[in-house]
Design a protein around this motif. Sequence first.
Motif, PDB file in Angstrom:
ATOM      1  N   TRP A   6       0.620  -0.902  -0.241  1.00  0.00           N
ATOM      2  CA  TRP A   6      -0.285  -0.237  -0.004  1.00  0.00           C
ATOM      3  C   TRP A   6       0.804   1.405   0.066  1.00  0.00           C
ATOM      4  O   TRP A   6       1.029   2.592  -0.304  1.00  0.00           O
ATOM      5  CB  TRP A   6      -1.178  -0.379   1.042  1.00  0.00           C
ATOM      6  N   GLU A   7       1.871   1.134   0.794  1.00  0.00           N
ATOM      7  CA  GLU A   7       2.768   2.096   0.939  1.00  0.00           C
ATOM      8  C   GLU A   7       3.524   2.469  -0.758  1.00  0.00           C
ATOM      9  O   GLU A   7       3.534   3.730  -1.489  1.00  0.00           O
ATOM     10  CB  GLU A   7       4.089   2.008   1.592  1.00  0.00           C
TER      11      GLU A   7
ATOM     12  N   LEU B 219      -5.403   6.723 -12.293  1.00  0.00           N
ATOM     13  CA  LEU B 219      -5.321   6.212 -10.682  1.00  0.00           C
ATOM     14  C   LEU B 219      -6.520   5.209  -9.819  1.00  0.00           C
ATOM     15  O   LEU B 219      -5.537   4.406  -9.161  1.00  0.00           O
ATOM     16  CB  LEU B 219      -6.295   7.438  -9.700  1.00  0.00           C
ATOM     17  N   VAL B 220      -6.894   4.895 -10.426  1.00  0.00           N
ATOM     18  CA  VAL B 220      -7.863   3.433 -10.294  1.00  0.00           C
ATOM     19  C   VAL B 220      -7.332   2.576 -10.963  1.00  0.00           C
ATOM     20  O   VAL B 220      -7.202   1.457 -10.382  1.00  0.00           O
ATOM     21  CB  VAL B 220      -9.312   3.791 -11.340  1.00  0.00           C
ATOM     22  N   LEU B 221      -7.218   2.654 -11.972  1.00  0.00           N
ATOM     23  CA  LEU B 221      -6.475   1.439 -12.504  1.00  0.00           C
ATOM     24  C   LEU B 221      -4.987   0.934 -11.448  1.00  0.00           C
ATOM     25  O   LEU B 221      -4.586   0.006 -11.497  1.00  0.00           O
ATOM     26  CB  LEU B 221      -6.173   1.612 -13.903  1.00  0.00           C
ATOM     27  N   VAL B 222      -4.037   2.255 -11.781  1.00  0.00           N
ATOM     28  CA  VAL B 222      -3.373   1.629 -10.977  1.00  0.00           C
ATOM     29  C   VAL B 222      -3.570   1.374  -8.784  1.00  0.00           C
ATOM     30  O   VAL B 222      -2.996   0.374  -8.380  1.00  0.00           O
ATOM     31  CB  VAL B 222      -2.063   2.832 -10.758  1.00  0.00           C
ATOM     32  N   GLY B 223      -4.243   1.579  -8.233  1.00  0.00           N
ATOM     33  CA  GLY B 223      -4.714   1.421  -7.258  1.00  0.00           C
ATOM     34  C   GLY B 223      -5.445   0.282  -7.006  1.00  0.00           C
ATOM     35  O   GLY B 223      -5.888  -0.031  -5.913  1.00  0.00           O
ATOM     36  N   LEU B 224      -5.881  -0.367  -8.399  1.00  0.00           N
ATOM     37  CA  LEU B 224      -6.687  -1.651  -8.450  1.00  0.00           C
ATOM     38  C   LEU B 224      -5.968  -2.572  -8.049  1.00  0.00           C
ATOM     39  O   LEU B 224      -5.599  -3.787  -8.231  1.00  0.00           O
ATOM     40  CB  LEU B 224      -7.254  -2.058  -9.007  1.00  0.00           C
ATOM     41  N   VAL B 225      -4.525  -2.221  -8.448  1.00  0.00           N
ATOM     42  CA  VAL B 225      -3.447  -3.747  -9.033  1.00  0.00           C
ATOM     43  C   VAL B 225      -2.903  -4.071  -7.304  1.00  0.00           C
ATOM     44  O   VAL B 225      -3.110  -5.227  -7.657  1.00  0.00           O
ATOM     45  CB  VAL B 225      -1.935  -2.803  -9.745  1.00  0.00           C
ATOM     46  N   PRO B 226      -2.871  -3.360  -6.243  1.00  0.00           N
ATOM     47  CA  PRO B 226      -3.132  -4.124  -5.243  1.00  0.00           C
ATOM     48  C   PRO B 226      -3.847  -5.101  -4.588  1.00  0.00           C
ATOM     49  O   PRO B 226      -3.778  -5.781  -4.035  1.00  0.00           O
ATOM     50  CB  PRO B 226      -2.090  -3.028  -3.750  1.00  0.00           C
ATOM     51  N   LEU B 227      -4.997  -4.488  -4.970  1.00  0.00           N
ATOM     52  CA  LEU B 227      -6.025  -4.956  -4.337  1.00  0.00           C
ATOM     53  C   LEU B 227      -5.878  -6.217  -4.739  1.00  0.00           C
ATOM     54  O   LEU B 227      -6.913  -7.664  -4.562  1.00  0.00           O
ATOM     55  CB  LEU B 227      -7.492  -4.377  -4.783  1.00  0.00           C
ATOM     56  N   VAL B 228      -6.048  -6.226  -6.321  1.00  0.00           N
ATOM     57  CA  VAL B 228      -5.715  -7.924  -7.266  1.00  0.00           C
ATOM     58  C   VAL B 228      -5.169  -8.664  -6.619  1.00  0.00           C
ATOM     59  O   VAL B 228      -5.197  -9.582  -6.387  1.00  0.00           O
ATOM     60  CB  VAL B 228      -5.459  -7.155  -8.387  1.00  0.00           C
ATOM     61  N   ILE B 229      -3.371  -8.381  -6.105  1.00  0.00           N
ATOM     62  CA  ILE B 229      -2.811  -8.084  -5.890  1.00  0.00           C
ATOM     63  C   ILE B 229      -2.618  -9.260  -4.250  1.00  0.00           C
ATOM     64  O   ILE B 229      -2.969 -10.222  -4.180  1.00  0.00           O
ATOM     65  CB  ILE B 229      -1.398  -7.958  -5.438  1.00  0.00           C
ATOM     66  N   VAL B 230      -3.861  -8.806  -3.429  1.00  0.00           N
ATOM     67  CA  VAL B 230      -4.511  -9.010  -2.228  1.00  0.00           C
ATOM     68  C   VAL B 230      -4.910 -10.264  -2.370  1.00  0.00           C
ATOM     69  O   VAL B 230      -5.207 -11.232  -1.432  1.00  0.00           O
ATOM     70  CB  VAL B 230      -4.468  -8.551  -0.863  1.00  0.00           C
ATOM     71  N   TRP B 231      -6.455  -9.864  -3.466  1.00  0.00           N
ATOM     72  CA  TRP B 231      -6.703 -11.226  -3.771  1.00  0.00           C
ATOM     73  C   TRP B 231      -6.278 -12.316  -4.110  1.00  0.00           C
ATOM     74  O   TRP B 231      -7.120 -13.188  -3.896  1.00  0.00           O
ATOM     75  CB  TRP B 231      -8.057 -10.616  -4.221  1.00  0.00           C
ATOM     76  N   VAL B 232      -5.429 -12.749  -4.862  1.00  0.00           N
ATOM     77  CA  VAL B 232      -5.445 -14.035  -5.479  1.00  0.00           C
ATOM     78  C   VAL B 232      -4.172 -14.487  -4.289  1.00  0.00           C
ATOM     79  O   VAL B 232      -4.293 -15.127  -4.879  1.00  0.00           O
ATOM     80  CB  VAL B 232      -4.604 -13.324  -6.851  1.00  0.00           C
ATOM     81  N   LYS B 233      -3.349 -13.340  -3.536  1.00  0.00           N
ATOM     82  CA  LYS B 233      -2.495 -14.328  -2.549  1.00  0.00           C
ATOM     83  C   LYS B 233      -3.312 -14.507  -1.376  1.00  0.00           C
ATOM     84  O   LYS B 233      -2.745 -15.569  -0.594  1.00  0.00           O
ATOM     85  CB  LYS B 233      -1.498 -13.484  -2.094  1.00  0.00           C
ATOM     86  N   GLY B 234      -3.791 -13.730  -1.018  1.00  0.00           N
ATOM     87  CA  GLY B 234      -5.243 -14.313  -0.491  1.00  0.00           C
ATOM     88  C   GLY B 234      -4.264 -14.476   1.038  1.00  0.00           C
ATOM     89  O   GLY B 234      -4.100 -13.679   2.051  1.00  0.00           O
ATOM     90  N   LYS B 235      -5.189 -15.289   2.764  1.00  0.00           N
ATOM     91  CA  LYS B 235      -4.829 -15.550   3.546  1.00  0.00           C
ATOM     92  C   LYS B 235      -3.753 -15.408   3.772  1.00  0.00           C
ATOM     93  O   LYS B 235      -3.047 -14.820   4.858  1.00  0.00           O
ATOM     94  CB  LYS B 235      -6.019 -16.110   4.028  1.00  0.00           C
ATOM     95  N   LYS B 236      -3.302 -16.251   2.556  1.00  0.00           N
ATOM     96  CA  LYS B 236      -1.383 -16.584   3.169  1.00  0.00           C
ATOM     97  C   LYS B 236      -0.377 -15.187   3.526  1.00  0.00           C
ATOM     98  O   LYS B 236       0.260 -15.457   3.600  1.00  0.00           O
ATOM     99  CB  LYS B 236      -1.252 -17.289   2.574  1.00  0.00           C
ATOM    100  N   TYR B 237      -1.050 -14.349   2.434  1.00  0.00           N
ATOM    101  CA  TYR B 237       0.095 -12.819   2.045  1.00  0.00           C
ATOM    102  C   TYR B 237      -0.730 -11.671   3.897  1.00  0.00           C
ATOM    103  O   TYR B 237       0.187 -11.398   3.974  1.00  0.00           O
ATOM    104  CB  TYR B 237      -0.691 -12.058   1.127  1.00  0.00           C
ATOM    105  N   LEU B 238      -1.492 -12.289   3.672  1.00  0.00           N
ATOM    106  CA  LEU B 238      -2.218 -11.558   5.108  1.00  0.00           C
ATOM    107  C   LEU B 238      -1.593 -11.916   6.469  1.00  0.00           C
ATOM    108  O   LEU B 238      -2.968 -11.069   7.267  1.00  0.00           O
ATOM    109  CB  LEU B 238      -3.980 -10.938   4.983  1.00  0.00           C
ATOM    110  N   ARG B 239      -1.684 -13.231   5.936  1.00  0.00           N
ATOM    111  CA  ARG B 239      -0.972 -13.908   7.993  1.00  0.00           C
ATOM    112  C   ARG B 239      -2.307 -13.690   8.736  1.00  0.00           C
ATOM    113  O   ARG B 239      -1.921 -14.350   9.803  1.00  0.00           O
ATOM    114  CB  ARG B 239       0.263 -13.489   8.727  1.00  0.00           C
ATOM    115  N   PHE B 240      -3.461 -14.281   8.036  1.00  0.00           N
ATOM    116  CA  PHE B 240      -4.690 -14.391   8.684  1.00  0.00           C
ATOM    117  C   PHE B 240      -4.311 -16.064   8.673  1.00  0.00           C
ATOM    118  O   PHE B 240      -4.954 -16.570   8.048  1.00  0.00           O
ATOM    119  CB  PHE B 240      -5.667 -14.297   8.404  1.00  0.00           C
TER     120      PHE B 240
END
Length: 207
Positions: free
Chosen positions: A156-157, A186-207
């Motif tokens: 996000w940073e 801005l919308v296109l660039v802003g969606l990129v990290p959201l897609v990455i988080v969605w694909v990697k899921g809980k393993k990435y978030l460590r939940f």
Amino acid sequence: MLMKIKENILAQLFVIYTRYLVGSGFVFASIVKIKGERFTTVSHEDAPFGTAFHFFETMYQTGIYWQFLGWGQLVAGLLLMTQRFAKLGAVVFFPIILNVFVITISMEFAFTPVITFLMLMANLLLLLWHWDELKILLNLTPTLPDANRLENKKIWEITGWILFLMTAGYRAINTLYNPILWMGMLVLVGLVPLVIVWVKGKKYLRF
């Protein structure tokens, strides 16, 4: 109660993108002031006294003060967009947007007061979000959040810096700009990290 809400993924995403949104709005508006230019290409030196056009023309004619306002908006917007310094950004942002809101309701600004009111409410929401840490300013014991939360991820940073550079750069080199094109990028660039988080899921978030 607040700590429980702050652990919610959707709530964290909402806060992250709120920072991007209001921060980029300030950055976008700041560049023209820093460059020492008017909001519009038309001079309003002959505008009736007490009107919004007369008010902004007066501020523009001050020169240094006009640019000072621009730098203040730029710093506040940047701090929010970086995510890392979002707490400080929310504090710096508040007096500026409060001042802007009061100005817009003091004169005839058509629909603008609605926009500034929403930005003010968004800022208050961000201050509330960080209250557990910001309450140290009132000599209260702060509560530190979980460092592994979604909103603290480096992605996000990085995205914030990219969005900042895109916004500042686009506004700096374009006297005539296309707001739809700017927002679309801005919308296109802003969606990129959201897609990455969605694909990697809980393993990435460590939940």
